[in-house]
Design a protein around this motif. Structure first.
Motif, PDB file in Angstrom:
ATOM      1  N   ALA A  75       0.842  -1.210   0.000  1.00 17.71           N
ATOM      2  CA  ALA A  75       0.000   0.000   0.000  1.00 17.71           C
ATOM      3  C   ALA A  75       0.871   1.253   0.000  1.00 17.71           C
ATOM      4  N   HIS A  76       0.622   2.163  -0.951  1.00 15.99           N
ATOM      5  CA  HIS A  76       1.376   3.418  -0.986  1.00 15.99           C
ATOM      6  C   HIS A  76       0.818   4.383   0.063  1.00 15.99           C
ATOM      7  N   VAL A  77       1.705   5.146   0.702  1.00 14.91           N
ATOM      8  CA  VAL A  77       1.296   6.163   1.682  1.00 14.91           C
ATOM      9  C   VAL A  77       2.116   7.416   1.402  1.00 14.91           C
ATOM     10  N   LEU A 105       6.115   7.390   0.715  1.00 14.08           N
ATOM     11  CA  LEU A 105       6.405   8.416  -0.299  1.00 14.08           C
ATOM     12  C   LEU A 105       6.205   9.818   0.257  1.00 14.08           C
ATOM     13  N   ARG A 106       6.948  10.770  -0.308  1.00 16.25           N
ATOM     14  CA  ARG A 106       6.643  12.164   0.004  1.00 16.25           C
ATOM     15  C   ARG A 106       5.350  12.569  -0.681  1.00 16.25           C
ATOM     16  N   GLY A 107       5.200  12.213  -1.961  1.00 14.44           N
ATOM     17  CA  GLY A 107       4.048  12.657  -2.759  1.00 14.44           C
ATOM     18  C   GLY A 107       4.408  13.905  -3.537  1.00 14.44           C
ATOM     19  N   ASP A 108       3.656  14.145  -4.589  1.00 11.68           N
ATOM     20  CA  ASP A 108       3.899  15.351  -5.394  1.00 11.68           C
ATOM     21  C   ASP A 108       3.137  16.535  -4.809  1.00 11.68           C
ATOM     22  N   ARG A 158      22.688  10.687  -2.379  1.00  5.14           N
ATOM     23  CA  ARG A 158      22.961  10.884  -0.934  1.00  5.14           C
ATOM     24  C   ARG A 158      21.644  10.918  -0.158  1.00  5.14           C
ATOM     25  N   ASN A 159      20.653  11.626  -0.728  1.00  7.97           N
ATOM     26  CA  ASN A 159      19.343  11.683  -0.054  1.00  7.97           C
ATOM     27  C   ASN A 159      18.684  10.304  -0.017  1.00  7.97           C
ATOM     28  N   LEU A 160      18.902   9.538  -1.075  1.00  6.80           N
ATOM     29  CA  LEU A 160      18.341   8.170  -1.090  1.00  6.80           C
ATOM     30  C   LEU A 160      18.975   7.314   0.002  1.00  6.80           C
ATOM     31  N   LYS A 161      20.255   7.508   0.199  1.00  9.64           N
ATOM     32  CA  LYS A 161      20.966   6.743   1.250  1.00  9.64           C
ATOM     33  C   LYS A 161      20.371   7.081   2.627  1.00  9.64           C
ATOM     34  N   ILE A 162      20.075   8.384   2.853  1.00 10.52           N
ATOM     35  CA  ILE A 162      19.460   8.792   4.139  1.00 10.52           C
ATOM     36  C   ILE A 162      18.121   8.059   4.315  1.00 10.52           C
ATOM     37  N   LYS A 163      17.354   8.015   3.206  1.00 10.10           N
ATOM     38  CA  LYS A 163      16.027   7.373   3.266  1.00 10.10           C
ATOM     39  C   LYS A 163      16.167   5.869   3.559  1.00 10.10           C
ATOM     40  N   VAL A 164      17.075   5.215   2.857  1.00 12.32           N
ATOM     41  CA  VAL A 164      17.241   3.766   3.053  1.00 12.32           C
ATOM     42  C   VAL A 164      17.714   3.489   4.479  1.00 12.32           C
ATOM     43  N   THR A 173      11.785   1.587  -8.637  1.00 18.87           N
ATOM     44  CA  THR A 173      12.204   2.764  -9.400  1.00 18.87           C
ATOM     45  C   THR A 173      11.029   3.441 -10.095  1.00 18.87           C
ATOM     46  N   GLN A 174      11.231   4.698 -10.365  1.00 14.29           N
ATOM     47  CA  GLN A 174      10.379   5.444 -11.298  1.00 14.29           C
ATOM     48  C   GLN A 174      10.496   4.763 -12.654  1.00 14.29           C
ATOM     49  N   LEU A 175       9.460   4.894 -13.484  1.00 15.20           N
ATOM     50  CA  LEU A 175       9.547   4.308 -14.824  1.00 15.20           C
ATOM     51  C   LEU A 175      10.662   4.992 -15.620  1.00 15.20           C
TER      52      LEU A 175
HETATM   53  P1  FAD Z   1      11.722  11.936  -1.371  1.00 11.31           P
HETATM   54  O1  FAD Z   1      12.452  10.673  -1.132  1.00 11.31           O
HETATM   55  O2  FAD Z   1      11.383  12.774  -0.190  1.00 11.31           O
HETATM   56  O3  FAD Z   1      12.562  12.792  -2.444  1.00 11.31           O
HETATM   57  C1  FAD Z   1      11.998  13.969  -3.025  1.00 11.31           C
HETATM   58  C2  FAD Z   1      13.106  14.981  -3.323  1.00 11.31           C
HETATM   59  O4  FAD Z   1      13.663  15.455  -2.091  1.00 11.31           O
HETATM   60  C3  FAD Z   1      14.283  14.407  -4.111  1.00 11.31           C
HETATM   61  O5  FAD Z   1      14.750  15.395  -4.985  1.00 11.31           O
HETATM   62  C4  FAD Z   1      15.307  14.083  -3.047  1.00 11.31           C
HETATM   63  O6  FAD Z   1      16.635  14.114  -3.576  1.00 11.31           O
HETATM   64  C5  FAD Z   1      15.049  15.195  -2.031  1.00 11.31           C
HETATM   65  N1  FAD Z   1      15.354  14.768  -0.658  1.00 11.31           N
HETATM   66  C6  FAD Z   1      15.003  13.593  -0.077  1.00 11.31           C
HETATM   67  N2  FAD Z   1      15.432  13.546   1.195  1.00 11.31           N
HETATM   68  C7  FAD Z   1      16.106  14.718   1.417  1.00 11.31           C
HETATM   69  C8  FAD Z   1      16.786  15.259   2.542  1.00 11.31           C
HETATM   70  N3  FAD Z   1      16.858  14.569   3.705  1.00 11.31           N
HETATM   71  N4  FAD Z   1      17.332  16.500   2.411  1.00 11.31           N
HETATM   72  C9  FAD Z   1      17.238  17.205   1.259  1.00 11.31           C
HETATM   73  N5  FAD Z   1      16.607  16.725   0.152  1.00 11.31           N
HETATM   74  C10 FAD Z   1      16.044  15.499   0.235  1.00 11.31           C
HETATM   75  N6  FAD Z   1       2.982   9.839  -5.786  1.00 11.31           N
HETATM   76  C11 FAD Z   1       1.751   9.829  -5.228  1.00 11.31           C
HETATM   77  O7  FAD Z   1       1.192  10.881  -4.948  1.00 11.31           O
HETATM   78  N7  FAD Z   1       1.090   8.650  -4.959  1.00 11.31           N
HETATM   79  C12 FAD Z   1       1.648   7.446  -5.233  1.00 11.31           C
HETATM   80  O8  FAD Z   1       1.043   6.409  -4.976  1.00 11.31           O
HETATM   81  C13 FAD Z   1       2.954   7.420  -5.808  1.00 11.31           C
HETATM   82  N8  FAD Z   1       3.593   6.253  -6.070  1.00 11.31           N
HETATM   83  C14 FAD Z   1       4.892   6.258  -6.559  1.00 11.31           C
HETATM   84  C15 FAD Z   1       5.551   5.037  -6.736  1.00 11.31           C
HETATM   85  C16 FAD Z   1       6.865   5.022  -7.219  1.00 11.31           C
HETATM   86  C17 FAD Z   1       7.571   3.688  -7.384  1.00 11.31           C
HETATM   87  C18 FAD Z   1       7.512   6.236  -7.569  1.00 11.31           C
HETATM   88  C19 FAD Z   1       8.901   6.233  -8.139  1.00 11.31           C
HETATM   89  C20 FAD Z   1       6.853   7.449  -7.384  1.00 11.31           C
HETATM   90  C21 FAD Z   1       5.540   7.478  -6.861  1.00 11.31           C
HETATM   91  N9  FAD Z   1       4.868   8.684  -6.627  1.00 11.31           N
HETATM   92  C22 FAD Z   1       3.593   8.671  -6.083  1.00 11.31           C
HETATM   93  C23 FAD Z   1       5.478   9.970  -6.986  1.00 11.31           C
HETATM   94  C24 FAD Z   1       6.287  10.570  -5.799  1.00 11.31           C
HETATM   95  O9  FAD Z   1       5.427  10.908  -4.756  1.00 11.31           O
HETATM   96  C25 FAD Z   1       6.997  11.804  -6.338  1.00 11.31           C
HETATM   97  O10 FAD Z   1       7.981  11.441  -7.274  1.00 11.31           O
HETATM   98  C26 FAD Z   1       7.557  12.775  -5.302  1.00 11.31           C
HETATM   99  O11 FAD Z   1       7.955  13.973  -5.982  1.00 11.31           O
HETATM  100  C27 FAD Z   1       8.784  12.281  -4.557  1.00 11.31           C
HETATM  101  O12 FAD Z   1       8.473  11.284  -3.692  1.00 11.31           O
HETATM  102  P2  FAD Z   1       9.652  10.481  -2.903  1.00 11.31           P
HETATM  103  O13 FAD Z   1       8.957   9.627  -1.923  1.00 11.31           O
HETATM  104  O14 FAD Z   1      10.573   9.857  -3.857  1.00 11.31           O
HETATM  105  O15 FAD Z   1      10.347  11.713  -2.170  1.00 11.31           O
END
Ligand code: FAD
Length: 291
Positions: A75-77, A105-108, A158-164, A173-175
């Motif tokens: 489930a996405h959140v 996810l952060r979300g758009d 680097r930000n991805l590493k923080i998240k992981v 991955t994104q498409l």
């Molecule tokens: P984050 O991991 O927070 O990254 C977002 C940006 O912030 C990146 O540029 C990153 O480099 C930067 N960042 C991250 N952490 C830090 C930090 N600690 N300090 C500074 N910068 C930082 N959207 C929806 O609304 N609903 C969905 O169900 C959905 N499903 C998705 C499924 C997948 C597989 C993917 C790839 C995307 C999906 N999305 C969805 C889109 C997603 O919400 C957007 O791409 C959004 O802009 C980023 O989400 P994220 O979780 O990757 O964000």
């Protein structure tokens, strides 16, 4: 079952992503889709949610439907427009529905909507889930071509590493359409010490509205082979569908040949496309897994 357990048992996973219908829509259509997808026996099916949080109850409902069909749901959140209380309600609801895996996810950004002061990044949500003792496996998103808002590929990784490190057990991955982007991303991730499984997200381009919407939303780079396909078949729906499925299958076989730990297919609720893809890709995955 936890998806991390599946990764321990198999070298490569096969999964689908679906989206819930609108809040007022009838569930008959999605129920039939879930049934057809479940018959293909994917490792899991992920269910998207709206960035505003308004569709989260439907995400839970459809994830529960996937579970009843005998397939593991993911489930996405999203968190950017949510506060702690609403996220607790969402996560409690998912746990009560027996969901074991979430994609944090952060979300758009939604224009005009206030942003959370507590959740600026997906890593804040990952931490929140673990700190509050939720028993989920937490997956997260990654971007082979870099997230569109990131300064450069290095800061993105680097930000991805923080998240992981906050407690993510696998990445989707994104498409993308050019596998070289995925292979380079995989190297950057390994150099940054990111060692969780990464599943490659592939979207079959089978309808012209997908071509327009998805390409502009995802920001994915379009290789010449895809541009030619779109230019030639844009006004020919059947030809575009065939060509799009063929491209996606070819892309997935190449990813799996190069050792990808799985493919996640953005099927856009199209069961017929999922069936065509599964017929070609599942035997390859089974071969990799020695089944
Ligand atoms: P984050 O991991 O927070 O990254 C977002 C940006 O912030 C990146 O540029 C990153 O480099 C930067 N960042 C991250 N952490 C830090 C930090 N600690 N300090 C500074 N910068 C930082 N959207 C929806 O609304 N609903 C969905 O169900 C959905 N499903 C998705 C499924 C997948 C597989 C993917 C790839 C995307 C999906 N999305 C969805 C889109 C997603 O919400 C957007 O791409 C959004 O802009 C980023 O989400 P994220 O979780 O990757 O964000």
């Amino acid at each position: 079952m936890k998806i991390s357990t599946l990764f321990q048992q198999k070298k490569a996973l096969f999964s689908f992503e679906i989206f819930p219908p609108k809040p007022t829509a009838d569930l008959g259509g999605i129920a039939a889709t879930v049934e057809r997808l479940a018959a293909l026996a994917p490792d899991y099916i992920s269910v998207t949610c709206s960035a505003g949080g308004s569709g989260n109850s439907r995400t839970q409902e459809i994830a529960a439907m996937v579970k009843r069909a005998g397939i593991e749901p993911l489930a996405h959140v999203t968190c950017l427009h949510s506060d702690r209380d609403s996220l607790r309600r969402t996560l409690d609801g998912l746990a009560e529905a027996g969901i074991e895996n979430v994609l944090a996810l952060r979300g758009d950004r939604i224009e005009g909507r206030e942003e959370s002061r507590e959740f600026a990044h997906a890593s804040d949500l990952v931490r929140f889930i673990h700190e509050n003792g939720y028993p989920f496996d937490v997956a997260a998103a990654c971007y082979p071509e870099g997230h569109p808002e990131s300064r450069d590929l290095l800061s993105d990784i680097r930000n991805l590493k923080i998240k992981v490190d906050a407690g993510v057990s696998h990445l989707n991955t994104q498409l993308f359409f050019d596998n070289e982007d995925f292979f380079r991303f995989r190297e950057r991730a390994a150099l940054a010490g990111i060692d969780v499984p990464v599943q490659a997200g592939v979207m079959p381009l089978v309808k012209k509205n997908h071509v327009d919407r998805i390409i502009s939303l995802s920001g994915a780079k379009i290789p010449a082979k895809i541009s030619r396909m779109i230019a030639r078949f844009y006004e020919k729906p059947e030809a575009l569908a065939e060509a799009g499925v063929a491209y996606a299958i070819d892309q997935m076989i190449d990813l799996l040949s190069a050792g990808a730990q799985g493919v996640h297919v953005y099927v856009m609720n199209n069961a017929a496309v999922a069936e065509r893809i599964a017929a070609s890709v599942l035997p390859v995955i089974r071969g990799i897994n020695g089944e």
